[in-house]
Each structure stands twice: as C-alpha cells, then as structure tokens.
Design a protein around this motif. Sequence first.
Motif, mmCIF file in Angstrom:
data_model
loop_
_atom_site.group_PDB
_atom_site.id
_atom_site.type_symbol
_atom_site.label_atom_id
_atom_site.label_comp_id
_atom_site.label_asym_id
_atom_site.label_seq_id
_atom_site.Cartn_x
_atom_site.Cartn_y
_atom_site.Cartn_z
ATOM 1 N N LEU A 199 -18.218 15.818 14.073
ATOM 2 C CA LEU A 199 -18.060 14.418 14.456
ATOM 3 C C LEU A 199 -19.387 13.678 14.612
ATOM 4 N N GLN A 200 -20.467 14.397 14.790
ATOM 5 C CA GLN A 200 -21.753 13.738 15.008
ATOM 6 C C GLN A 200 -22.101 12.846 13.808
ATOM 7 N N GLY A 201 -22.302 11.560 14.110
ATOM 8 C CA GLY A 201 -22.671 10.607 13.079
ATOM 9 C C GLY A 201 -21.519 10.082 12.237
ATOM 10 N N LYS A 202 -20.298 10.592 12.475
ATOM 11 C CA LYS A 202 -19.142 10.127 11.707
ATOM 12 C C LYS A 202 -18.623 8.806 12.283
ATOM 13 N N SER A 203 -18.002 8.009 11.429
ATOM 14 C CA SER A 203 -17.360 6.775 11.886
ATOM 15 C C SER A 203 -15.875 7.037 12.095
ATOM 16 N N ILE A 204 -15.373 6.652 13.266
ATOM 17 C CA ILE A 204 -13.981 6.890 13.630
ATOM 18 C C ILE A 204 -13.339 5.568 14.029
ATOM 19 N N THR A 205 -12.174 5.299 13.471
ATOM 20 C CA THR A 205 -11.391 4.140 13.893
ATOM 21 C C THR A 205 -10.170 4.623 14.665
ATOM 22 N N VAL A 206 -10.038 4.157 15.897
ATOM 23 C CA VAL A 206 -8.874 4.466 16.736
ATOM 24 C C VAL A 206 -7.985 3.229 16.763
ATOM 25 N N ILE A 207 -6.732 3.388 16.366
ATOM 26 C CA ILE A 207 -5.777 2.274 16.390
ATOM 27 C C ILE A 207 -4.971 2.368 17.678
ATOM 28 N N GLY A 208 -5.042 1.322 18.503
ATOM 29 C CA GLY A 208 -4.374 1.327 19.801
ATOM 30 C C GLY A 208 -5.389 1.504 20.906
ATOM 31 N N HIS A 231 -5.232 -9.406 14.262
ATOM 32 C CA HIS A 231 -6.245 -9.123 13.253
ATOM 33 C C HIS A 231 -5.898 -7.905 12.399
ATOM 34 N N LYS A 232 -4.719 -7.945 11.786
ATOM 35 C CA LYS A 232 -4.268 -6.830 10.953
ATOM 36 C C LYS A 232 -5.248 -6.540 9.830
ATOM 37 N N GLU A 233 -5.776 -7.603 9.190
ATOM 38 C CA GLU A 233 -6.693 -7.406 8.077
ATOM 39 C C GLU A 233 -7.968 -6.702 8.528
ATOM 40 N N ASP A 234 -8.491 -7.078 9.701
ATOM 41 C CA ASP A 234 -9.691 -6.428 10.221
ATOM 42 C C ASP A 234 -9.420 -4.944 10.486
ATOM 43 N N THR A 235 -8.234 -4.645 11.029
ATOM 44 C CA THR A 235 -7.875 -3.255 11.292
ATOM 45 C C THR A 235 -7.836 -2.457 9.999
ATOM 46 N N GLN A 236 -7.262 -3.024 8.961
ATOM 47 C CA GLN A 236 -7.216 -2.345 7.672
ATOM 48 C C GLN A 236 -8.623 -2.083 7.142
ATOM 49 N N ASP A 237 -9.504 -3.085 7.258
ATOM 50 C CA ASP A 237 -10.884 -2.921 6.772
ATOM 51 C C ASP A 237 -11.592 -1.799 7.522
ATOM 52 N N LEU A 238 -11.458 -1.792 8.867
ATOM 53 C CA LEU A 238 -12.118 -0.766 9.677
ATOM 54 C C LEU A 238 -11.573 0.622 9.369
ATOM 55 N N CYS A 239 -10.294 0.699 9.102
ATOM 56 C CA CYS A 239 -9.692 1.994 8.769
ATOM 57 C C CYS A 239 -10.199 2.495 7.419
ATOM 58 N N ARG A 240 -10.241 1.628 6.440
ATOM 59 C CA ARG A 240 -10.699 2.058 5.114
ATOM 60 C C ARG A 240 -12.159 2.506 5.130
ATOM 61 N N GLU A 241 -12.959 1.901 6.014
ATOM 62 C CA GLU A 241 -14.380 2.242 6.085
ATOM 63 C C GLU A 241 -14.650 3.520 6.874
#
Length: 241
Positions: A149-158, A186-196
């Motif tokens: 996990l070190q240095g990884k990007s994680i998106t938490v939904i909720g 901000h559904k679109e922002d959530t989708q962008d953060l998840c894809r990244e």
Amino acid sequence: MDGKALAAEIKQALRKRCAALSRPPRLAVVLVGDDPASAVYVRNKEQDCAQCGISCADHRLPSGTSQGELLALIDTLNRDEAVDGILVQMPLPAHLDTQRVAATLDPAKDVDAMTSSSIGSLLIQNESGFAPCTASASLAILKHYDIHLQGKSITVIGKSATVGLPTALLMMGQEATVSVCHILSHKEDTQDLCREADIIISAAGCPGLVTKDYVRPGQVIIDVGVTLGKDGKLHGDVDFE
C-alpha cells in the motif's frame, strides 16, 4: 481475491487461540428493534463466534426501548467481568442517541470501535484498542494477497463513521494516498477518482453502484458494501458482472 477463504483461515487460527485460554472470550451483542438487515448481521456474527470458540450473549431489546434502558444495559455489561467485548448493532432506532451510546461504552470492550477513543487511536496511529471490523478486514485481505500500500492511491467510496472514514484512516496509516468520496454528490468526480486509483474500496451500501464507468484494467477492487435486498439476500456495491 477470496474473502471467504481468508475468513476461514482466520477462524481456524482463532479457534486454536481461544482453545488455549483459561475460558472462552465472551462477546455481548446488543440489538435494538427489528431491522431485518441488522438481524441478519447479528445472526452471522453469532455463527462466526460459534465457529471460533467465542461465547456470544445475545441481548435483544424491543424497538421502543428508552435511552435510559439501553444505557443501563451497556453499563451493566461494562461492569461484568465475564464480558470481554460489547457490540451494539447499528443502526439504532431514530429516537436513540448513537453518540450517547458510544460515549457510554467501555473503550476496552468496544470491539466495533464506536467510541471516540477508538477512532482517536486510528487518527494518531495508536494500535491500542480495536479498529472497526470492516476496515480491518479490508486491510487484512490486501496484506494476505501481498498488495503493498505504500505510495499507492486508494479511493474509498462512502464516508460513514463506521466503515468509510476508518478505512481511509487505516490505509493512510499504511502510507497510501487516500481519497474519500461522498456518494450523494458529484458522481462524475467519484468516477474520475476511482478510475485514477490503484485500489478502490467501496463502502457505500448502494447495490450496483460501481460499474465499468468507475474502473480501468489492473485495479484492485474491494467491495464491503452490504445491503439486504427485497429478495432477502445481501448485495454489495460492485456490479462485478
């Protein structure tokens, strides 16, 4: 990733640890009201305890239970030396004050990390006490599959206090970069953060929320959303199909 297989390994190890103790650990579960999803969760927890050699005492209270009656029960369980852990099933009926209930719990017995002391320990990365079980499960499965996990990007939904935020704090403690999304805007922002993201952890409680629009190849996805459907089955957030 197979969460059920990992759970079976953990239970097997716990059975051995519990069998070596002078007495079985004892968990008190408090359920107020007749919420069907909560009843399923409590039944599953009782089954898990039985499989691990943990004694489980079930305290079921009617939906009209007063604040005073609930706090009195928790105080009794706090003082009972035979009780090692207390789990108050959420959500409580609307007339009850969840924060007052959390403030009454003995932090040393707060196995679901409801108290401010437990959340504070997460915030300052103090390993005393208990971390919330679902957040801990997410970290356990990542470690089991050797996902660094070190240095990884994680998106938490909720961003719930019981799952989303504790999950984010645990992951930050592993030196990951974490984004937390609120599902109601901000559904679109959530989708962008998840894809990244390198890793997506969905804890929204919204069946079918995460579709192909949220993901890209090569990501790790953990679905900890749990919703009881009209079909009587539990459903996650991710539309894996």
